[in-house]
Each structure stands twice: as structure tokens, then as C-alpha cells.
Design a protein around this motif. Structure first.
Motif, PDB file in Angstrom:
ATOM      1  N   VAL A  78       0.862  -1.188   0.000  1.00  0.00           N
ATOM      2  CA  VAL A  78       0.000   0.000   0.000  1.00  0.00           C
ATOM      3  C   VAL A  78       0.894   1.232   0.000  1.00  0.00           C
ATOM      4  N   ARG A  79       0.800   2.026  -1.049  1.00  0.00           N
ATOM      5  CA  ARG A  79       1.573   3.279  -1.104  1.00  0.00           C
ATOM      6  C   ARG A  79       0.987   4.274  -0.113  1.00  0.00           C
ATOM      7  N   SER A  80       1.849   4.926   0.634  1.00  0.00           N
ATOM      8  CA  SER A  80       1.400   5.815   1.700  1.00  0.00           C
ATOM      9  C   SER A  80       1.079   7.204   1.155  1.00  0.00           C
ATOM     10  N   SER A  81      -0.111   7.673   1.415  1.00  0.00           N
ATOM     11  CA  SER A  81      -0.509   9.025   1.016  1.00  0.00           C
ATOM     12  C   SER A  81       0.135  10.087   1.905  1.00  0.00           C
ATOM     13  N   LYS A  82       0.775   9.650   3.001  1.00  0.00           N
ATOM     14  CA  LYS A  82       1.440  10.592   3.901  1.00  0.00           C
ATOM     15  C   LYS A  82       2.898  10.843   3.502  1.00  0.00           C
ATOM     16  N   CYS A  83       3.415  10.043   2.574  1.00  0.00           N
ATOM     17  CA  CYS A  83       4.796  10.228   2.119  1.00  0.00           C
ATOM     18  C   CYS A  83       4.922  11.542   1.365  1.00  0.00           C
ATOM     19  N   TRP A  84       6.002  12.269   1.602  1.00  0.00           N
ATOM     20  CA  TRP A  84       6.180  13.567   0.939  1.00  0.00           C
ATOM     21  C   TRP A  84       6.265  13.412  -0.575  1.00  0.00           C
ATOM     22  N   ALA A  85       6.676  12.238  -1.061  1.00  0.00           N
ATOM     23  CA  ALA A  85       6.838  12.007  -2.501  1.00  0.00           C
ATOM     24  C   ALA A  85       5.652  11.263  -3.109  1.00  0.00           C
ATOM     25  N   HIS A  86       4.546  11.203  -2.389  1.00  0.00           N
ATOM     26  CA  HIS A  86       3.408  10.390  -2.817  1.00  0.00           C
ATOM     27  C   HIS A  86       2.872  10.807  -4.187  1.00  0.00           C
ATOM     28  N   THR A  87       2.912  12.068  -4.519  1.00  0.00           N
ATOM     29  CA  THR A  87       2.343  12.529  -5.790  1.00  0.00           C
ATOM     30  C   THR A  87       3.248  12.227  -6.984  1.00  0.00           C
ATOM     31  N   LEU A  88       4.481  11.820  -6.736  1.00  0.00           N
ATOM     32  CA  LEU A  88       5.395  11.475  -7.817  1.00  0.00           C
ATOM     33  C   LEU A  88       5.139  10.036  -8.276  1.00  0.00           C
ATOM     34  N   ASP A  89       5.415   9.769  -9.539  1.00  0.00           N
ATOM     35  CA  ASP A  89       5.298   8.412 -10.063  1.00  0.00           C
ATOM     36  C   ASP A  89       6.594   7.668  -9.740  1.00  0.00           C
ATOM     37  N   LEU A  90       6.526   6.785  -8.755  1.00  0.00           N
ATOM     38  CA  LEU A  90       7.698   6.039  -8.287  1.00  0.00           C
ATOM     39  C   LEU A  90       7.646   4.573  -8.700  1.00  0.00           C
ATOM     40  N   THR A  91       6.789   4.247  -9.660  1.00  0.00           N
ATOM     41  CA  THR A  91       6.579   2.847 -10.016  1.00  0.00           C
ATOM     42  C   THR A  91       7.789   2.215 -10.709  1.00  0.00           C
ATOM     43  N   ALA A  92       8.749   3.032 -11.169  1.00  0.00           N
ATOM     44  CA  ALA A  92       9.964   2.499 -11.798  1.00  0.00           C
ATOM     45  C   ALA A  92      10.915   1.881 -10.782  1.00  0.00           C
ATOM     46  N   ILE A  93      10.702   2.154  -9.500  1.00  0.00           N
ATOM     47  CA  ILE A  93      11.609   1.698  -8.444  1.00  0.00           C
ATOM     48  C   ILE A  93      11.133   0.351  -7.910  1.00  0.00           C
ATOM     49  N   SER A  94      11.992  -0.663  -7.995  1.00  0.00           N
ATOM     50  CA  SER A  94      11.633  -1.989  -7.489  1.00  0.00           C
ATOM     51  C   SER A  94      11.841  -2.064  -5.978  1.00  0.00           C
ATOM     52  N   PRO A  95      10.809  -2.423  -5.200  1.00  0.00           N
ATOM     53  CA  PRO A  95      10.967  -2.515  -3.738  1.00  0.00           C
ATOM     54  C   PRO A  95      11.468  -3.873  -3.250  1.00  0.00           C
ATOM     55  N   TRP A  96      11.514  -4.883  -4.180  1.00  0.00           N
ATOM     56  CA  TRP A  96      11.856  -6.241  -3.741  1.00  0.00           C
ATOM     57  C   TRP A  96      12.344  -7.047  -4.929  1.00  0.00           C
ATOM     58  N   ASN A  97      13.258  -7.978  -4.659  1.00  0.00           N
ATOM     59  CA  ASN A  97      13.663  -8.961  -5.664  1.00  0.00           C
ATOM     60  C   ASN A  97      13.908 -10.289  -4.978  1.00  0.00           C
ATOM     61  N   SER A  98      13.892 -11.361  -5.751  1.00  0.00           N
ATOM     62  CA  SER A  98      13.950 -12.696  -5.162  1.00  0.00           C
ATOM     63  C   SER A  98      15.352 -13.106  -4.719  1.00  0.00           C
ATOM     64  N   LEU A  99      16.374 -12.302  -5.020  1.00  0.00           N
ATOM     65  CA  LEU A  99      17.741 -12.603  -4.602  1.00  0.00           C
ATOM     66  C   LEU A  99      18.107 -11.877  -3.308  1.00  0.00           C
ATOM     67  N   GLY A 100      18.050 -10.558  -3.352  1.00  0.00           N
ATOM     68  CA  GLY A 100      18.448  -9.764  -2.187  1.00  0.00           C
ATOM     69  C   GLY A 100      17.286  -9.306  -1.343  1.00  0.00           C
ATOM     70  N   HIS A 101      16.057  -9.634  -1.796  1.00  0.00           N
ATOM     71  CA  HIS A 101      14.825  -9.222  -1.118  1.00  0.00           C
ATOM     72  C   HIS A 101      14.728  -7.685  -1.102  1.00  0.00           C
ATOM     73  N   THR A 102      14.897  -7.036   0.027  1.00  0.00           N
ATOM     74  CA  THR A 102      14.792  -5.574   0.039  1.00  0.00           C
ATOM     75  C   THR A 102      16.113  -4.898  -0.318  1.00  0.00           C
ATOM     76  N   ARG A 103      17.174  -5.678  -0.458  1.00  0.00           N
ATOM     77  CA  ARG A 103      18.468  -5.144  -0.870  1.00  0.00           C
ATOM     78  C   ARG A 103      18.681  -5.418  -2.358  1.00  0.00           C
ATOM     79  N   LYS A 104      19.761  -4.859  -2.892  1.00  0.00           N
ATOM     80  CA  LYS A 104      20.097  -5.006  -4.316  1.00  0.00           C
ATOM     81  C   LYS A 104      18.984  -4.417  -5.191  1.00  0.00           C
ATOM     82  N   ALA A 105      18.821  -3.107  -5.110  1.00  0.00           N
ATOM     83  CA  ALA A 105      17.721  -2.414  -5.765  1.00  0.00           C
ATOM     84  C   ALA A 105      17.912  -2.359  -7.278  1.00  0.00           C
ATOM     85  N   GLY A 106      16.800  -2.333  -8.005  1.00  0.00           N
ATOM     86  CA  GLY A 106      16.804  -2.141  -9.448  1.00  0.00           C
ATOM     87  C   GLY A 106      15.813  -1.057  -9.835  1.00  0.00           C
ATOM     88  N   THR A 107      16.145  -0.296 -10.893  1.00  0.00           N
ATOM     89  CA  THR A 107      15.292   0.802 -11.353  1.00  0.00           C
ATOM     90  C   THR A 107      15.101   0.708 -12.856  1.00  0.00           C
TER      91      THR A 107
END
Length: 310
Positions: A78-107
């Protein structure tokens, strides 16, 4: 002594400048029309959102969190409406991957290509996860990876980029990040404090100040302690490598680099490797190339995008 002044650059906008005052003499830098408009778009792109969020009544912790819910096991976000960047399109940022989980980010830099740090790389057959604005999950598998050529140099010194090809395009509900124009290779704002937006492995929306882009590196600096940005700054630590750093221009995120080093943060310039990245993408046969953000709106009539500013 040092003062932070807001000096009028033109009738419509101010630029925050650090001035060294000796006795009663103050030297005011001279800016081109492009520098004036570009700097101010970058400043207002983030500062206006911070000021609005700061006045919202949300806690600082709430303002930083991109997601109010991150349940990776059950694919529930659930994207937070309280985040200061909520109005920006941040969908290009991957929050998770099957190798590093929350680490090893991809964009994402195209509907089929993602970019990350070579020293904290993601393997072929790893699943990259993306979340659209309506919290729908999109998973894609990495089928090919290529590093930018180092030409014999140590990759940690300005060659820390891997391009990954996905098994299929992401849908239109997932965006990709644009980049700066190919020929804008050097940015040294000096006494102008330009904010950038970066993420960490906890998926927080953080802020630092841009220091410089020159040759193959981009470096950040800690915001002034008196600045509202300082409340949203966090030192980069182990696990943050590969997370993206953006300018925000007219409500749009523009990818500068992904994190290699900690502290305030620094990493490999995407602009410096523009042709190499596009060549890797071309070899995949998908027809995709990186997309430049349009900066012509900041130019004086008849001018062209400069290669060096500052």
C-alpha cells in the motif's frame, strides 16, 4: 563569514546561495537563463513537496515511508498518502527482488530494462518486483545482464552499472525513469543547493543535496542543518547500494545514478555512460533506448542545452 541568502535571480524565482562575505563586499554569482531555470525547477521540485508534507501533521517517519504496508511474502503493498513524494510516479523503483529481497535495488530505464549497481549485482533468473500506483504487483524475471565496459579501470570508480533485460515488458501502469540529456555531462552548482531524492533498502523517500557531476562520477552532500531537507536526510549505509538517486523536475523523477558509496552518497554517472548503456539495450533487440528528459523549456530562445553548467 558565511551566510545563506535567498538572492533574486529573476522576477519569478529565488535561488538559495551560500555566499562568502568579506567585510561588506558580497559577490553575487551570475547565472545563465538555463542555469537559473534548471536550478529553480530542481529546487522547487522537491522543496515544495517537503514543505507541504511538513505542514500536513504527519510524523516525519510517516512522511519518509513510500509504503505504509510492505508484505513481500503475500505480495501486498500500500503506497502511503502521507509520504512527501506520494504525488510522484515512483513505479519504476523496485521494492523487492527474489535474490536480495529488500536489498540489491533495481530501477527501470525502459519497459524492458532495469539498472543497478555492479558491486551489488542481481543475477539472471532473479525476479524483480514493481508496484503500480494502485498497489497492483508486477513481477518480471531477469533474462540477461551486461555491465558497462570498464576499459581496464576499477569498476567501483565510475563503472558501477549493470543493465538487466526482463523477460517481457512491464505494463503501461509501471513507468520507467528518464535521464538527463546526453550532452549535459558536467554540473557544478557550487553555492546553489540543489536537492535530490534517493531511496534506501527500507523504501524510504530521502533527500540529500547535489554536489557535482563530473566525468564518470556524481556526488552528493549533506544538507545544511538549518534546511528543511536535513530532516529527510539519512546517511547511506550497507544495504543501500544500488538504490536510485533522482532530480525532480516539474513533477517528474530524473535518474542521475545509483548508489555505490555511503556517507552522503556517490556513484557512477549515467550520463557519462549514456552511449554504452544504449548500446547494451540495442543489443537486446527490443528497440528500446534511454529516454532523455526535455530541458528545452529552460532555455533562452535560440539556445541549446549546454554540456557544462556551474
Amino acid at each position: 563569514m558565511l551566510h545563506v541568502l535567498h538572492l533574486p535571480v529573476n522576477s519569478s524565482c529565488d535561488v538559495a546561495i551560500l555566499i562568502l562575505e568579506h567585510a561588506t563586499k558580497v559577490t553575487t554569482p551570475t547565472y545563465t537563463v538555463f542555469e537559473d531555470h534548471f536550478y529553480n525547477a530542481a529546487i522547487h521540485g522537491i522543496d515544495d513537496l517537503l514543505l507541504k508534507a511538513n505542514a500536513s501533521g504527519a510524523t516525519l517517519d510517516e512522511q519518509k515511508k513510500i509504503f505504509s504496508v510492505q508484505d513481500h511474502n503475500h505480495k501486498h503493498y500500500v503506497r502511503s498518502s502521507k509520504c512527501w513524494a506520494h504525488t510522484l510516479d515512483l513505479t519504476a523503483i523496485s521494492p523487492w527482488n527474489s535474490l536480495g529481497h529488500t536489498r540489491k535495488a533495481g530501477t527501470l530505464i525502459s519497459p524492458r530494462h532495469a539498472l543497478w549497481a555492479r558491486h551489488y549485482s542481481i543475477n539472471v533468473n532473479t525476479t524483480l518486483r514493481f508496484v503500480d500506483k494502485n498497489n497492483n504487483v508486477v513481477d518480471r524475471r531477469i533474462v540477461k545482464t551486461n555491465s558497462v565496459p570498464t576499459h581496464g579501470h576499477a569498476f567501483l570508480r565510475g563503472y558501477d552499472i549493470v543493465i538487466g533485460e526482463l523477460d517481457q515488458d512491464v505494463p503501461a501502469s509501471i513507468s520507467f525513469a528518464k535521464v538527463l540529456p546526453r550532452n549535459l555531462t558536467t554540473i557544478r552548482p557550487g553555492r546553489v543547493y540543489i536537492p535530490v531524492f534517493d531511496t534506501d533498502f527500507e523504501e524510504k523517500a530521502l533527500v540529500a543535496d547535489f554536489s557535482y557531476e563530473s566525468s564518470n562520477m556524481v556526488s552528493l552532500r549533506t544538507p545544511l542543518h538549518s534546511s528543511i531537507r536535513y530532516q529527510y536526510f539519512e546517511t547511506k549505509i550497507v544495504g543501500d547500494s544500488g538504490n536510485p538517486v533522482f532530480l525532480v523536475l516539474d513533477g517528474e523523477i530524473v535518474l542521475l545514478f545509483v548508489l555505490t558509496y555511503g556517507g552522503s552518497g556517490s556513484g557512477t554517472s549515467i550520463t557519462h555512460h549514456y552511449d554504452a548503456i544504449n548500446n547494451i539495450m540495442k543489443q537486446s533487440g527490443t528497440g528500446y533506448q534511454m529516454t532523455e528528459v526535455d530541458l528545452t523549456k529552460y532555455l533562452a530562445t535560440g539556445s541549446q542545452i549546454p554540456s557544462i553548467i556551474g
